[in-house]
Design a protein around this motif. Structure first.
Motif, mmCIF file in Angstrom:
data_model
loop_
_atom_site.group_PDB
_atom_site.id
_atom_site.type_symbol
_atom_site.label_atom_id
_atom_site.label_comp_id
_atom_site.label_asym_id
_atom_site.label_seq_id
_atom_site.Cartn_x
_atom_site.Cartn_y
_atom_site.Cartn_z
ATOM 1 N N GLY A 1 0.800 -1.214 0.000
ATOM 2 C CA GLY A 1 0.000 0.000 0.000
ATOM 3 C C GLY A 1 0.824 1.251 0.000
ATOM 4 N N TRP B 1 0.666 6.217 3.199
ATOM 5 C CA TRP B 1 -0.365 6.499 4.217
ATOM 6 C C TRP B 1 -0.637 5.263 5.054
ATOM 7 C CZ3 TRP B 1 -5.165 4.561 5.432
ATOM 8 C CH2 TRP B 1 -5.941 5.344 6.309
ATOM 9 N N ILE B 2 -0.661 4.091 4.394
ATOM 10 C CA ILE B 2 -0.898 2.842 5.118
ATOM 11 C C ILE B 2 0.296 2.515 6.004
ATOM 12 C CG2 ILE B 2 -1.172 0.354 4.829
ATOM 13 C CD1 ILE B 2 -2.872 0.951 2.365
ATOM 14 N N SER C 1 0.057 4.522 9.123
ATOM 15 C CA SER C 1 -1.197 4.440 9.869
ATOM 16 C C SER C 1 -1.036 3.618 11.134
ATOM 17 C CB SER C 1 -2.283 3.827 8.999
ATOM 18 O OG SER C 1 -3.430 3.543 9.781
ATOM 19 N N THR D 1 -2.073 -0.135 11.170
ATOM 20 C CA THR D 1 -1.257 -1.153 10.507
ATOM 21 C C THR D 1 -0.449 -1.973 11.503
ATOM 22 O OG1 THR D 1 -1.118 0.187 8.496
ATOM 23 C CG2 THR D 1 0.652 -1.413 8.841
#
Length: 125
Positions: free
Chosen positions: A101, A104-105, A108, A111
């Motif tokens: 991903g 941003w992932i 996050s 995650t």
């Protein structure tokens, strides 16, 4: 003692430096630093995977450097040119498997299943 144990926080004046460390009791593919200031959401600061690929949030780009020790189980965050807005509790986080991903992932909080207790960083003006 948990899986992740942070150290190295403290109080510095603006423009100063600190180096955070995180000891991981086992191997994790993805490791990251997050921070949370009072009254704010926990935000991703920097991420590094086992291959050495790094991701940084915009506020810290060019000032912070994330790295892993040769054993891959120790995580570092070198913080230069610290500013009062960097004041927060800093957390180490880990994820066993890779994640597909965007940046941003990777940045996050959702995650990462494993978290340390945090170390406080205070920057005075």
């Amino acid at each position: 003692q948990g899986q992740l144990v942070e150290s190295g926080g403290g109080s510095v004046q603006a423009g100063g430096t600190l180096r955070l460390s995180c000891a991981n009791s086992r191997y994790s593919y993805l490791m990251a630093w997050f921070r949370q200031a009072p009254g704010k959401e926990r935000e991703g600061v920097a991420v590094i995977d086992s291959d050495g690929t790094t991701t940084y949030s915009d506020p810290v780009k060019g000032r912070f450097t994330i790295s892993r020790g040769n054993d891959k189980n120790t995580l570092y965050l070198q913080m230069n040119s610290l500013q009062p807005e960097d004041t927060a509790m800093y957390y180490c986080a880990a994820r066993d498997a890779s994640v597909d991903g965007s940046d941003w992932i990777r940045l996050s909080k959702y995650t990462y299943p494993y978290w340390g207790q945090g170390t406080q960083v205070t920057v005075s003006s």
